[in-house]
Design a protein around this motif. Sequence first.
Motif, PDB file in Angstrom:
ATOM      1  N   TYR A 150      33.373  43.424  26.869  1.00  0.00           N
ATOM      2  CA  TYR A 150      33.060  44.030  25.577  1.00  0.00           C
ATOM      3  C   TYR A 150      33.492  43.068  24.483  1.00  0.00           C
ATOM      4  N   ASN A 151      32.524  42.613  23.689  1.00  0.00           N
ATOM      5  CA  ASN A 151      32.795  41.683  22.595  1.00  0.00           C
ATOM      6  C   ASN A 151      33.179  42.482  21.351  1.00  0.00           C
ATOM      7  N   ILE A 152      34.418  42.354  20.931  1.00  0.00           N
ATOM      8  CA  ILE A 152      34.918  43.188  19.847  1.00  0.00           C
ATOM      9  C   ILE A 152      34.225  42.862  18.532  1.00  0.00           C
ATOM     10  N   ASP A 153      34.012  41.579  18.237  1.00  0.00           N
ATOM     11  CA  ASP A 153      33.358  41.209  16.975  1.00  0.00           C
ATOM     12  C   ASP A 153      31.882  41.608  16.979  1.00  0.00           C
ATOM     13  N   ALA A 154      31.172  41.278  18.053  1.00  0.00           N
ATOM     14  CA  ALA A 154      29.741  41.580  18.130  1.00  0.00           C
ATOM     15  C   ALA A 154      29.465  43.036  18.478  1.00  0.00           C
ATOM     16  N   GLN A 155      30.487  43.738  19.002  1.00  0.00           N
ATOM     17  CA  GLN A 155      30.374  45.143  19.393  1.00  0.00           C
ATOM     18  C   GLN A 155      29.228  45.354  20.385  1.00  0.00           C
ATOM     19  N   ASN A 156      29.278  44.590  21.481  1.00  0.00           N
ATOM     20  CA  ASN A 156      28.283  44.789  22.535  1.00  0.00           C
ATOM     21  C   ASN A 156      28.914  44.567  23.901  1.00  0.00           C
ATOM     22  N   TRP A 157      28.264  45.085  24.928  1.00  0.00           N
ATOM     23  CA  TRP A 157      28.698  44.942  26.310  1.00  0.00           C
ATOM     24  C   TRP A 157      27.827  43.894  27.001  1.00  0.00           C
ATOM     25  N   VAL A 158      28.460  43.032  27.797  1.00  0.00           N
ATOM     26  CA  VAL A 158      27.745  41.992  28.540  1.00  0.00           C
ATOM     27  C   VAL A 158      28.224  42.043  29.988  1.00  0.00           C
ATOM     28  N   GLU A 159      27.289  42.093  30.943  1.00  0.00           N
ATOM     29  CA  GLU A 159      27.670  42.082  32.350  1.00  0.00           C
ATOM     30  C   GLU A 159      27.920  40.651  32.811  1.00  0.00           C
ATOM     31  N   LEU A 160      29.062  40.432  33.495  1.00  0.00           N
ATOM     32  CA  LEU A 160      29.426  39.128  34.027  1.00  0.00           C
ATOM     33  C   LEU A 160      29.254  39.143  35.547  1.00  0.00           C
ATOM     34  N   ALA A 161      29.731  38.108  36.214  1.00  0.00           N
ATOM     35  CA  ALA A 161      29.581  38.005  37.668  1.00  0.00           C
ATOM     36  C   ALA A 161      30.385  39.100  38.368  1.00  0.00           C
ATOM     37  N   SER A 162      29.773  39.727  39.355  1.00  0.00           N
ATOM     38  CA  SER A 162      30.461  40.756  40.135  1.00  0.00           C
ATOM     39  C   SER A 162      31.417  40.128  41.143  1.00  0.00           C
ATOM     40  N   MET A 163      32.413  40.890  41.568  1.00  0.00           N
ATOM     41  CA  MET A 163      33.302  40.442  42.630  1.00  0.00           C
ATOM     42  C   MET A 163      32.479  40.242  43.911  1.00  0.00           C
ATOM     43  N   PRO A 164      32.629  39.118  44.607  1.00  0.00           N
ATOM     44  CA  PRO A 164      31.864  38.886  45.842  1.00  0.00           C
ATOM     45  C   PRO A 164      32.459  39.624  47.038  1.00  0.00           C
ATOM     46  N   SER A 165      32.640  40.914  46.877  1.00  0.00           N
ATOM     47  CA  SER A 165      33.177  41.764  47.929  1.00  0.00           C
ATOM     48  C   SER A 165      32.759  43.187  47.587  1.00  0.00           C
ATOM     49  N   PHE A 166      33.164  44.160  48.392  1.00  0.00           N
ATOM     50  CA  PHE A 166      32.727  45.532  48.175  1.00  0.00           C
ATOM     51  C   PHE A 166      33.402  46.170  46.970  1.00  0.00           C
ATOM     52  N   GLY A 167      32.802  47.248  46.476  1.00  0.00           N
ATOM     53  CA  GLY A 167      33.363  47.972  45.357  1.00  0.00           C
ATOM     54  C   GLY A 167      34.692  48.614  45.706  1.00  0.00           C
ATOM     55  N   ARG A 168      35.454  48.918  44.668  1.00  0.00           N
ATOM     56  CA  ARG A 168      36.804  49.463  44.897  1.00  0.00           C
ATOM     57  C   ARG A 168      37.306  50.171  43.647  1.00  0.00           C
ATOM     58  N   LYS A 169      38.355  50.949  43.837  1.00  0.00           N
ATOM     59  CA  LYS A 169      39.029  51.617  42.726  1.00  0.00           C
ATOM     60  C   LYS A 169      40.532  51.569  42.989  1.00  0.00           C
ATOM     61  N   GLY A 170      41.311  51.845  41.939  1.00  0.00           N
ATOM     62  CA  GLY A 170      42.754  52.030  42.106  1.00  0.00           C
ATOM     63  C   GLY A 170      43.545  50.773  42.362  1.00  0.00           C
ATOM     64  N   GLY A 171      43.027  49.597  41.974  1.00  0.00           N
ATOM     65  CA  GLY A 171      43.786  48.359  42.135  1.00  0.00           C
ATOM     66  C   GLY A 171      44.724  48.110  40.968  1.00  0.00           C
ATOM     67  N   MET A 172      45.512  47.041  41.087  1.00  0.00           N
ATOM     68  CA  MET A 172      46.462  46.648  40.050  1.00  0.00           C
ATOM     69  C   MET A 172      45.969  45.364  39.392  1.00  0.00           C
ATOM     70  N   VAL A 173      46.048  45.296  38.056  1.00  0.00           N
ATOM     71  CA  VAL A 173      45.535  44.147  37.320  1.00  0.00           C
ATOM     72  C   VAL A 173      46.674  43.439  36.606  1.00  0.00           C
ATOM     73  N   MET A 174      46.623  42.090  36.610  1.00  0.00           N
ATOM     74  CA  MET A 174      47.618  41.256  35.942  1.00  0.00           C
ATOM     75  C   MET A 174      46.881  40.182  35.153  1.00  0.00           C
ATOM     76  N   SER A 175      47.127  40.101  33.843  1.00  0.00           N
ATOM     77  CA  SER A 175      46.502  39.076  33.013  1.00  0.00           C
ATOM     78  C   SER A 175      47.303  37.785  33.079  1.00  0.00           C
ATOM     79  N   GLY A 176      46.595  36.672  33.309  1.00  0.00           N
ATOM     80  CA  GLY A 176      47.226  35.358  33.339  1.00  0.00           C
ATOM     81  C   GLY A 176      46.487  34.408  32.426  1.00  0.00           C
ATOM     82  N   ASP A 177      46.808  33.119  32.483  1.00  0.00           N
ATOM     83  CA  ASP A 177      46.125  32.125  31.667  1.00  0.00           C
ATOM     84  C   ASP A 177      44.673  32.007  32.104  1.00  0.00           C
ATOM     85  N   PHE A 178      43.762  32.136  31.150  1.00  0.00           N
ATOM     86  CA  PHE A 178      42.333  31.948  31.380  1.00  0.00           C
ATOM     87  C   PHE A 178      41.763  32.900  32.434  1.00  0.00           C
TER      88      PHE A 178
END
Length: 373
Positions: A236-264
Motif C-alpha cells: 500500500y503506497n501511502i502517498d499515492a493511496q493505492n494497492w499494488v500486488e508484488l511477488a507471491s511467496m513461492p510456497s503454499f498459503g498460510r496464516k498465523g506466522g510471525m513477522v520481523m522487519s529488517g534492513d531492506f
Amino acid sequence: MPDFPGEDRDDGVSFVLGSTGWCGTGLLPWFLASRDFYVFDFENESWSVSEPLPEGFERQYACGFALDNYGFVFGGVGNSGWLNDMWRYDVDMDTWTGMTPMPAEGRSGAAAFQIGGLAYILGGRFASGALTDEVWCYDMVNDTWLQKQNFSFGPRWRAGAASLNGTGYIAFGLVADGIYSNELFSYNPDSDTWDELLSFPGIGRSYTTLTAQVDQLYAFGGLGSDGQYFNDLWQYNIDAQNWVELASMPSFGRKGGMVMSGDFGFYYSTGINSNNQRLSETWKVELTTHLPVNKGYERVSLYPNPNTGIFYVNFNCTSTVVCTVLSLAGTELHTSALSRSESKLDLGFLPAGIYIVHLTGNEINETLRLIKL
C-alpha cells in the motif's frame, strides 16, 4: 531462510530490536501453548535460543513490541485463560519481568502498533467469545495504561497493524463470526481519531500480517472470507493511496506466522497452512527495489554519507524544514527543526546502520537514505 528452530507453531508473537528479532510463544501441535523464544540475527541470518517466558505463562495470540533494550509481550490466551498481563524482556540481562497488567478484561488476538514509547493495543476477543473495539495505550517507559477512544468502525480480531512516521494503521480482521474486513484505517495519536483509507482490492481477510518500511505498508497472506489461505504480498503506497500486488511467496498459503522487519525487507516465520499443518519455515522478503536512495536532488543533499555521526543537511528554501530520522522499520528516532540552509545533524547516539531521513516543509518534501558507520 533457516527454519525456525523450535517446534512447528502458529499464532506466536515477535518483536525487533536493532538488527535482531525475537520470536516465540504460539500454539504447538496437539494444541499445546508455548512460552519459548528464539533469536534471529538479521546480519548472519541465523537462529539461537533465548530465555523463555516464566513457566506457567504459555500463550498464543499475544502482541509484541519493543523499545530501547526491552521487548514486550502482552496478553493472549494460555492454559490459565484469557490474559491481560504485560511482560518485559531485558536484552542485556536475558530476563523477563512482569509489568503492570492492562486494567481491563484479558483478550486474545489483539493487534498492536507502536508510536515512540507508546504501544497501542487494538481490539481482540474476550473469554466470552465477544469481539471488542477497545483501544488501550501502554506507556513502555512509565509502565502505565490509558484507555483511548474505541474504534469508530466496529470490533476487530486478528487484524494487521503497523505504524509509520507517527501514524498508526490497522487493516483486515474478523468483524463478526464468518465476516472478514478488507478495510484500512489510519490513526492520529494527537487527536485520537481514525480515518478510513482505500480498502484492500480483494476479499476480506484475517490473520494477515501488516508491516511498514519507508513510505509503504506491506500486507502478507492470511485467511480469506472464502476459506482460502493466501501466499500473496501487497504494497500500500501511502502517498499515492493505492494497492499494488508484488511477488507471491513461492510456497503454499498460510496464516498465523510471525513477522520481523529488517534492513531492506522483512522476515516471515512459522504459521499454519490449509491442511492444518503447523510450520517452521522462515522466508525473507527483499524490498531493495522499493526503498528510496539519495538521488542527488538539487534542492536537498545530505553529506558526508556515509560517515560516523556528524552529517550536514543542505536545502534550498527559505522556510523551516522538519528533519525526522527513522529506522528502516519506520520507528521515529530523532526529530529536529532546521532553519538554516546548511545545518549540522549529530547522530552519534545511533548505532551503525542504515536510516531514513524525511525532510518536510512548505517547499520541500524529500526522503533520503543515510548510512552511519
